[in-house]
Design a protein around this motif. Structure first.
Motif, PDB file in Angstrom:
ATOM      1  N   GLY A   1       0.789  -1.217   0.000  1.00  0.00           N
ATOM      2  CA  GLY A   1       0.000   0.000   0.000  1.00  0.00           C
ATOM      3  C   GLY A   1       0.825   1.273   0.000  1.00  0.00           C
ATOM      4  N   ALA A   2       2.161   1.147   0.075  1.00  0.00           N
ATOM      5  CA  ALA A   2       3.023   2.337   0.090  1.00  0.00           C
ATOM      6  C   ALA A   2       3.080   2.976  -1.286  1.00  0.00           C
ATOM      7  N   SER A   3       3.288   4.270  -1.310  1.00  0.00           N
ATOM      8  CA  SER A   3       3.465   4.985  -2.570  1.00  0.00           C
ATOM      9  C   SER A   3       4.787   4.586  -3.187  1.00  0.00           C
ATOM     10  N   GLY A   4       4.863   4.693  -4.511  1.00  0.00           N
ATOM     11  CA  GLY A   4       6.088   4.364  -5.217  1.00  0.00           C
ATOM     12  C   GLY A   4       6.648   5.563  -5.934  1.00  0.00           C
ATOM     13  N   ILE A   5       7.703   5.319  -6.681  1.00  0.00           N
ATOM     14  CA  ILE A   5       8.370   6.348  -7.472  1.00  0.00           C
ATOM     15  C   ILE A   5       8.376   5.885  -8.923  1.00  0.00           C
ATOM     16  N   CYS A   6       8.027   6.755  -9.849  1.00  0.00           N
ATOM     17  CA  CYS A   6       8.075   6.424 -11.275  1.00  0.00           C
ATOM     18  C   CYS A   6       9.512   6.574 -11.769  1.00  0.00           C
ATOM     19  N   LEU A   7      10.059   5.499 -12.327  1.00  0.00           N
ATOM     20  CA  LEU A   7      11.449   5.491 -12.783  1.00  0.00           C
ATOM     21  C   LEU A   7      11.562   4.849 -14.145  1.00  0.00           C
ATOM     22  N   LYS A   8      12.708   5.081 -14.789  1.00  0.00           N
ATOM     23  CA  LYS A   8      12.997   4.403 -16.047  1.00  0.00           C
ATOM     24  C   LYS A   8      13.135   2.910 -15.775  1.00  0.00           C
ATOM     25  N   PRO A   9      12.773   2.046 -16.736  1.00  0.00           N
ATOM     26  CA  PRO A   9      12.827   0.594 -16.514  1.00  0.00           C
ATOM     27  C   PRO A   9      14.202   0.073 -16.131  1.00  0.00           C
ATOM     28  N   GLU A  10      15.291   0.736 -16.543  1.00  0.00           N
ATOM     29  CA  GLU A  10      16.617   0.217 -16.198  1.00  0.00           C
ATOM     30  C   GLU A  10      16.892   0.263 -14.706  1.00  0.00           C
ATOM     31  N   PHE A  11      16.081   1.016 -13.929  1.00  0.00           N
ATOM     32  CA  PHE A  11      16.242   1.061 -12.489  1.00  0.00           C
ATOM     33  C   PHE A  11      15.225   0.151 -11.782  1.00  0.00           C
ATOM     34  N   LYS A  12      14.641  -0.764 -12.517  1.00  0.00           N
ATOM     35  CA  LYS A  12      13.555  -1.598 -12.003  1.00  0.00           C
ATOM     36  C   LYS A  12      14.005  -2.618 -10.964  1.00  0.00           C
ATOM     37  N   SER A  13      15.242  -3.098 -11.046  1.00  0.00           N
ATOM     38  CA  SER A  13      15.686  -4.117 -10.107  1.00  0.00           C
ATOM     39  C   SER A  13      16.979  -3.702  -9.432  1.00  0.00           C
ATOM     40  N   LEU A  14      17.296  -4.389  -8.372  1.00  0.00           N
ATOM     41  CA  LEU A  14      18.489  -4.113  -7.589  1.00  0.00           C
ATOM     42  C   LEU A  14      19.738  -4.227  -8.449  1.00  0.00           C
TER      43      LEU A  14
ATOM     44  N   THR B   1      17.724   8.234  -3.799  1.00  0.00           N
ATOM     45  CA  THR B   1      16.528   8.727  -3.117  1.00  0.00           C
ATOM     46  C   THR B   1      15.279   7.929  -3.474  1.00  0.00           C
ATOM     47  N   VAL B   2      15.464   6.623  -3.644  1.00  0.00           N
ATOM     48  CA  VAL B   2      14.354   5.724  -3.987  1.00  0.00           C
ATOM     49  C   VAL B   2      14.432   4.485  -3.104  1.00  0.00           C
ATOM     50  N   ALA B   3      13.471   3.603  -3.247  1.00  0.00           N
ATOM     51  CA  ALA B   3      13.452   2.353  -2.490  1.00  0.00           C
ATOM     52  C   ALA B   3      14.756   1.586  -2.710  1.00  0.00           C
ATOM     53  N   GLU B   4      15.177   0.862  -1.699  1.00  0.00           N
ATOM     54  CA  GLU B   4      16.471   0.158  -1.721  1.00  0.00           C
ATOM     55  C   GLU B   4      16.685  -0.698  -2.962  1.00  0.00           C
ATOM     56  N   GLN B   5      15.647  -1.391  -3.412  1.00  0.00           N
ATOM     57  CA  GLN B   5      15.807  -2.284  -4.566  1.00  0.00           C
ATOM     58  C   GLN B   5      16.046  -1.536  -5.866  1.00  0.00           C
ATOM     59  N   ALA B   6      15.835  -0.229  -5.863  1.00  0.00           N
ATOM     60  CA  ALA B   6      16.016   0.562  -7.077  1.00  0.00           C
ATOM     61  C   ALA B   6      17.252   1.460  -7.011  1.00  0.00           C
ATOM     62  N   GLN B   7      17.974   1.424  -5.888  1.00  0.00           N
ATOM     63  CA  GLN B   7      19.118   2.316  -5.730  1.00  0.00           C
ATOM     64  C   GLN B   7      20.301   1.895  -6.593  1.00  0.00           C
ATOM     65  N   VAL B   8      21.034   2.901  -7.056  1.00  0.00           N
ATOM     66  CA  VAL B   8      22.261   2.695  -7.821  1.00  0.00           C
ATOM     67  C   VAL B   8      23.344   3.503  -7.114  1.00  0.00           C
ATOM     68  N   HIS B   9      24.361   2.820  -6.582  1.00  0.00           N
ATOM     69  CA  HIS B   9      25.404   3.462  -5.792  1.00  0.00           C
ATOM     70  C   HIS B   9      26.660   3.721  -6.613  1.00  0.00           C
ATOM     71  N   CYS B  10      27.481   4.649  -6.131  1.00  0.00           N
ATOM     72  CA  CYS B  10      28.767   4.963  -6.762  1.00  0.00           C
ATOM     73  C   CYS B  10      29.865   4.063  -6.191  1.00  0.00           C
TER      74      CYS B  10
END
Length: 105
Positions: free
Chosen positions: A15-28, A42-51
């Motif tokens: 039931g939580a709100s989500g963030i609209c993202l490009k499909p390439e950020f769809k998975s961990l 600044t998105v859910a953990e499974q969509a984060q991309v780290h440096c």
């Protein structure tokens, strides 16, 4: 979401709100990205991309915004401190932070 985007929601938060993202950020993303590449924190953990280590993600202060990995260049770490009623800023890279005086939150 607009056409071409997918809705990413936090895991285990029905039931939580989500963030609209490009499909390439769809998975961990398991690998970190290099200098000049896109990062996303600044998105859910499974969509984060780290440096990669030694780089920081410079991104706009908008939830879901894509940033760019850059080397952190610390010219002078002069601490900026402000008093009561003045604006503080802690959610930015260290060289841009503005701290509150001791005793203020």
């Amino acid at each position: 979401c607009e056409e071409g985007l997918v809705c990413i929601t936090p895991p285990n938060h029905e039931g939580a709100s989500g963030i609209c993202l490009k499909p390439e950020f769809k998975s961990l993303q398991l690998a970190d990205v290099g200098e000049g590449e896109e990062c996303l924190l600044t998105v859910a953990e499974q969509a984060q991309v780290h440096c990669e280590k030694g780089l920081v993600c410079i991104e706009p202060a908008l939830l879901g915004s894509i940033g760019i990995c850059q080397k952190l260049e610390v010219k002078s770490m002069q601490l900026v401190v402000v008093g009561e009623g003045q604006e503080c800023k802690m959610t930015v890279a260290p060289e841009y932070q503005v701290h509150c005086e001791e005793g203020l939150a």
